[in-house]
Design an enzyme around this catalytic site. Structure first.
Site, PDB file in Angstrom:
ATOM      1  N   HIS A 118       0.833  -1.201   0.000  1.00 52.35           N
ATOM      2  CA  HIS A 118       0.000   0.000   0.000  1.00 52.35           C
ATOM      3  C   HIS A 118       0.869   1.252   0.000  1.00 52.35           C
ATOM      4  CE1 HIS A 118      -2.768   2.853   2.310  1.00 52.35           C
ATOM      5  NE2 HIS A 118      -3.385   2.618   1.171  1.00 52.35           N
ATOM      6  N   ASP A 176      -5.393  14.573  -5.175  1.00 49.99           N
ATOM      7  CA  ASP A 176      -5.315  13.149  -4.849  1.00 49.99           C
ATOM      8  C   ASP A 176      -6.737  12.636  -4.646  1.00 49.99           C
ATOM      9  OD1 ASP A 176      -4.894  10.639  -3.764  1.00 49.99           O
ATOM     10  OD2 ASP A 176      -3.341  11.274  -2.381  1.00 49.99           O
ATOM     11  N   MET A 177      -7.114  11.584  -5.353  1.00 49.69           N
ATOM     12  CA  MET A 177      -8.480  11.081  -5.246  1.00 49.69           C
ATOM     13  C   MET A 177      -8.540   9.591  -5.515  1.00 49.69           C
ATOM     14  SD  MET A 177     -10.081  12.191  -8.933  1.00 49.69           S
ATOM     15  CE  MET A 177     -10.707  10.571  -9.397  1.00 49.69           C
ATOM     16  N   ALA A 178      -9.478   8.943  -4.836  1.00 48.88           N
ATOM     17  CA  ALA A 178      -9.867   7.596  -5.222  1.00 48.88           C
ATOM     18  C   ALA A 178     -10.971   7.723  -6.258  1.00 48.88           C
ATOM     19  CB  ALA A 178     -10.363   6.816  -4.012  1.00 48.88           C
ATOM     20  N   LYS A 228     -18.885   7.538 -14.664  1.00 49.83           N
ATOM     21  CA  LYS A 228     -17.662   8.308 -14.897  1.00 49.83           C
ATOM     22  C   LYS A 228     -16.540   7.822 -13.971  1.00 49.83           C
ATOM     23  CE  LYS A 228     -20.165  12.426 -16.454  1.00 49.83           C
ATOM     24  NZ  LYS A 228     -20.467  13.845 -16.192  1.00 49.83           N
TER      25      LYS A 228
END
Length: 348
Positions: A118, A176-178, A228
């Site tokens: 991770h 920063d994104m999931a 999306k």
């Protein structure tokens, strides 16, 4: 117990000591500790100190290799890092350093990381590049975690994406994104604290919307913006999976995310660009003027991604990290189990 405060230096030393005690080499333990604490400093609490117990568990279970034989293969424009099961913070930081060294003679470098754990918050590695004047995009493939109502089960990872860009005279822009509505770390924290999650975040094991964090961990995350979000996750799968040379899902030893945290043995792609070699002379001035215009249009409440995190980091370095009572208890428990107490600045 109330909230507690600890200095960044004390927290970094404590984390490095725990990781070294679990078998990691001293220099790699320090590298990982610095990344974990800096993530906490920048306000990404779901990927900072709350992950320590999970990382120690993964090292001792063999899911993360504490003494990896990390190998780097360099070809024109491509840097491939075989992490040999290393903790992600170590593998990604080394990959960014290798890639940036190659940027001195190449306008663009693709860093491929195979078999790593991770990474924590991907924005940290985009930030590392942007602080050195480079652009970066970071993608990590995860096991299947996301589904829409009606799906038979999790169908694709929430494959996080990060972007970093330098802006002259100010903090780098870092995003920063999931690909899910919320990162799985938020659900892990909610489950640990025994509180519900917002509607629209997740499905239970039967594919029904749920606000129960434990049920969500047994089910699936919802993609942001519906199809999306799925499309972005599929893009990341192509880049961080196929292009990075990751092991296909059918042969991967970790086909689903463990309930206690993120899965190991994943693949990552980091694309680095040196504007000094790839862009026109007006690159920096364009960004400076654009940032100024954005703030003027947005008003007092407008800020660029990364500004708040930079301010939090400066404050934390000056005043210490203030941690919630729940996290403080958890860290005290880890310290007691490891016979390595964390030295707090404030009394309980």
């Amino acid at each position: 117990m109330t909230a507690r405060t600890v200095s960044a230096a004390a927290a970094t030393h404590w984390v490095a000591t725990l990781l070294e005690g679990a078998g990691m080499a001293g220099d790699e333990a320090c590298l990982a500790a610095e990344a974990i604490v800096r993530t906490e400093l920048r306000g990404v609490r779901t990927h900072g100190l709350t992950r320590i117990a999970s990382y120690l568990e993964k090292i001792r279970s063999g899911e993360v290799n504490p003494r990896p034989d990390i190998r780097v293969d360099r070809k024109p424009g491509i840097c491939t890092v075989d992490a040999d099961g290393a903790l992600g913070q170590v593998a990604a930081t080394l990959a960014v350093r290798e890639g940036m060294a190659m940027l001195s003679s190449s306008p663009s470098v693709i860093c491929r990381i195979r078999n790593c754990g991770h990474l924590g918050a991907l924005g940290l590695y985009a930030l590392q590049a942007a602080e050195n004047g480079h652009l970066a995009m970071v993608f990590q493939r995860t096991p299947p975690l996301m589904a829409l109502p009606g799906f038979a089960g999790p169908a694709v990872g929430n494959n996080p994406i990060a972007f970093g860009c330098p802006i002259p005279g100010q903090a780098p822009l870092v995003f920063d994104m999931a690909c899910s509505v919320a990162a799985r770390g938020h659900i892990l924290v909610a489950a640990r604290e025994k509180r519900p999650i917002p509607e629209g975040w997740a499905l239970d094991a039967e594919g029904r919307p749920t606000t129960d964090a434990d049920a969500a961990l047994d089910g699936a995350l919802m993609p942001m913006a519906d199809h999306k979000g799925l499309g972005l996750a599929m893009m990341a799968e192509c880049l961080a999976g196929a292009l990075a040379g990751g092991e296909p899902e059918s042969r991967h030893k970790m086909s689903s995310a463990p309930r206690s945290g993120a899965a190991g043995g994943q693949s990552t792609l980091i694309w680095l660009v040196n504007p000094a070699l790839a862009a026109d002379d007006g690159f920096g001035e364009y960004l400076r003027e654009w940032a100024q215009a954005f703030r003027a249009r947005a008003g007092e409440s407008g800020r660029l991604p990364g500004e708040r995190a930079a301010a939090l980091e400066l404050s934390g370095l000056a005043k210490g990290l203030t941690l919630s009572a729940e996290l403080a208890r958890e860290l005290d428990s880890v310290g007691s189990a490891e016979r390595q107490a964390l030295v707090w600045d404030s009394p309980s």
